[in-house]
Design an enzyme around this catalytic site. Structure first.
Site, PDB file in Angstrom:
ATOM      1  N   LYS A  76      -4.827 -71.908 -85.028  1.00  0.00           N
ATOM      2  CA  LYS A  76      -4.616 -71.203 -86.298  1.00  0.00           C
ATOM      3  C   LYS A  76      -5.906 -70.507 -86.700  1.00  0.00           C
ATOM      4  CE  LYS A  76      -2.885 -71.971 -91.028  1.00  0.00           C
ATOM      5  NZ  LYS A  76      -2.396 -72.955 -92.013  1.00  0.00           N
ATOM      6  N   SER A 156       2.185 -71.839 -94.158  1.00  0.00           N
ATOM      7  CA  SER A 156       1.334 -70.754 -93.732  1.00  0.00           C
ATOM      8  C   SER A 156       1.062 -70.741 -92.228  1.00  0.00           C
ATOM      9  CB  SER A 156      -0.005 -70.811 -94.466  1.00  0.00           C
ATOM     10  OG  SER A 156      -0.699 -72.010 -94.136  1.00  0.00           O
ATOM     11  N   SER A 180       2.324 -76.544 -95.095  1.00  0.00           N
ATOM     12  CA  SER A 180       2.136 -75.475 -94.110  1.00  0.00           C
ATOM     13  C   SER A 180       2.185 -75.889 -92.656  1.00  0.00           C
ATOM     14  CB  SER A 180       0.814 -74.759 -94.359  1.00  0.00           C
ATOM     15  OG  SER A 180       0.969 -73.873 -95.419  1.00  0.00           O
TER      16      SER A 180
HETATM   17  N1  GLN Z   1       3.308 -72.888 -99.345  1.00  0.00           N
HETATM   18  C1  GLN Z   1       2.274 -73.622-100.016  1.00  0.00           C
HETATM   19  C2  GLN Z   1       1.363 -72.669-100.731  1.00  0.00           C
HETATM   20  O1  GLN Z   1       1.614 -71.527-100.705  1.00  0.00           O
HETATM   21  C3  GLN Z   1       1.539 -74.509 -99.055  1.00  0.00           C
HETATM   22  C4  GLN Z   1       0.564 -73.798 -98.232  1.00  0.00           C
HETATM   23  C5  GLN Z   1      -0.184 -74.702 -97.319  1.00  0.00           C
HETATM   24  O2  GLN Z   1       0.213 -75.844 -97.081  1.00  0.00           O
HETATM   25  N2  GLN Z   1      -1.302 -74.215 -96.842  1.00  0.00           N
HETATM   26  O3  GLN Z   1       0.402 -73.052-101.322  1.00  0.00           O
END
Ligand code: GLN
Length: 490
Positions: A76, A156, A180
């Site tokens: 990532k 994400s 995410s």
């Molecule tokens: N979807 C969540 C957010 O937008 C979690 C994102 C994540 O876990 N990095 O904050």
């Protein structure tokens, strides 16, 4: 070759059925073919990967292979990689080449892994769809039956999940602040585990919300995820929140079975208006575990309903503070101005996308003098209550089973008008981050349109082993082996 799991590929490498160079070449070929459509990678590293593969072949020949020797992975683009551009999905970091390696990726390299490239992601890991990446959205390798419209891979870590699902990597690193790892794993029909907060070092991982961020793997099987986490995890003196706790044999835990385990069903996770298929899959998962010898117990987590509201105070608060460092002066992109203030303003207005700017505004607001007590402090108090709910539940059960997401993958561009609709994706995942617990999403079935759905297993702090045991039991019962359409047609 693409049919092999990570563990099977490792065995084949050891048995000299093919070389690390051959395996890496095959995966680089898949990237060349599929990435123009899927956009799972921001940066690919063909030359470096082949050089790593040759080194792996030498280690294999000498019998000195580490646990991931010759295994091609996606990383990532939130993990700093020495000498390799690391963007965090943002324009503001587009010129950033880290002079150091994150601890997690250094651990993987120590164990012989090969890095195919840097995976696409929502900007600064903020999002649930990969639509906020400055490098274009990622396309889910799955489509609805008879409908070719592109779907999101979740976010994400959508690039990581899409790369693994489409067989453009044997596994990938990901991070999870509010879901995410688990949500994209569920949307792409693969396994993802967010370990206990402190299990993996955050050193060298671009920060979003430091009290919630945690690295973990996405993989094709539960055992693959166990092997990857075993390499990624471990105490790191460079991260003050890293836990000085020995890393157990996660892969061995996959074989434990669930006989005698008590599995909790939190009643607050049964939502009004939840698609009936998700409810049915949840019941199916409980039946599978019961048949495998577990006892199913109803539990209550009464503060669940505050999860999203408190998360969307705490996470932006910490993000607004962490992202203050991108000022156009020390590193990253710079947009000049007439004076220093204008340089800051221009750099940040140009460099950050709309969602990131929204989070910075919310975070700055909830931390400001008049509102700190009303929002931030109260959210932290509710957070303590959420942890207490889990702690009490774990007095009577060994793990919890819930759906991973409230829906299957949705279309690109959907849910973009109203940020709250997007935030609802995280309803089952954020409480786990608020409490710092380990949790896995494991693919358990398909919905009526042929899209994968995941179940979530939540464990006690530092008891990933039970999470792996339960995840492996569900995997065995579900027999989920379907390939996404894009890969199947490749
Ligand atoms: N979807 C969540 C957010 O937008 C979690 C994102 C994540 O876990 N990095 O904050």
């Amino acid at each position: 070759m693409f049919d092999l799991s990570l563990v099977a590929a490792r065995d084949a490498l050891a048995a000299k059925k093919f070389s690390a160079r051959e395996l890496t070449t095959a995966y680089l070929g898949a990237i060349e073919k599929l990435n123009p459509d899927i956009n799972a990678y921001i940066t690919t590293l063909p030359e470096a990967a082949l050089a790593q593969a040759d080194a792996a072949d030498i280690s294999l020949a000498k019998g000195e292979a580490g646990p991931l020797c010759g295994i091609p992975l996606a990383i990532k683009d939130l993990f700093c990689t020495k000498g390799v551009r690391t963007t965090a999905g943002s324009k503001i970091l587009s010129p950033f080449i880290p002079p150091y390696e994150s601890t997690v990726t250094a651990n993987l390299l120590r164990d012989g892994a090969i890095f195919l490239g840097k995976a696409n992601m929502d900007e600064f890991a903020m999002g649930s769809s990969n639509m906020t990446s400055a490098y274009g959205c990622v396309t889910n390798p799955w489509t609805r039956r008879g409908d070719n419209r592109p779907l999101v891979p979740g976010g994400s870590s959508g690039g990581s999940a899409a790369a693994v699902a489409a067989r453009m990597a044997l596994g990938a690193t990901a991070t999870d602040t509010g879901g995410s790892i688990r949500q994209p794993a569920a949307f792409c029909g693969i396994v993802g585990i967010k370990p206990t907060y402190g299990r993996c070092s955050r050193w060298g991982v671009v920060a979003f919300a430091s009290s919630l961020d945690q690295a973990g793997p996405v993989a094709r099987t539960v055992e693959d995820a166990a092997v990857l986490l075993g390499s990624m995890a471990g105490f790191d003196p460079k991260d003050s929140t890293s836990a000085d706790i020995a890393v157990p044999d996660f892969a061995a835990a996959c074989k434990r079975g669930v006989k005698g385990l008590r599995i909790g069903v939190p009643r607050e996770y049964r939502l009004d208006g939840m698609p009936p298929e998700i409810d049915a899959l949840w019941r199916q998962g409980l039946d599978w575990l019961r048949e495998a010898g577990a006892e199913i117990v109803d539990v209550s987590l009464p503060h669940t309903k505050y999860g999203l509201a408190t998360y969307y105070i705490v996470a932006p608060a910490e993000a607004s503070s962490n992202l203050a460092r991108y000022d156009g002066v020390r590193f990253g992109a710079r947009t000049p101005g007439r004076d220093l203030t204008e340089l800051y303003e221009n750099t940040r207005a140009d460099g950050f996308g709309a969602e990131v700017q929204r989070r910075i505004l919310i975070g700055t607001y909830v931390l400001s003098a008049g509102y700190y007590d009303a929002y931030y402090l109260r959210a932290q108090k509710v957070r303590a209550l959420m942890l207490r709910d889990f702690t009490e539940a774990f007095e009577t059960v060994d793990a919890l089973l819930t759906p991973a997401t409230p829906s299957a993958a949705f279309g690109q561009g959907e849910k973009m008008d109203d940020p709250i609709t997007m935030y609802l994706n995280d309803i089952f995942t954020v409480p786990v981050n608020m409490a710092g617990l380990p949790a896995m999403s494991v693919p358990a079935g398909l919905d009526a349109q042929g899209l994968p759905l995941g179940l979530q297993i939540i464990g006690r702090p530092f008891d990933e082993e039970t999470v792996f045991a339960v995840g492996a039991a569900i995997e065995r019962a579900a027999g989920f082996s379907t390939l996404p359409n894009l890969r199947a047609g490749a």
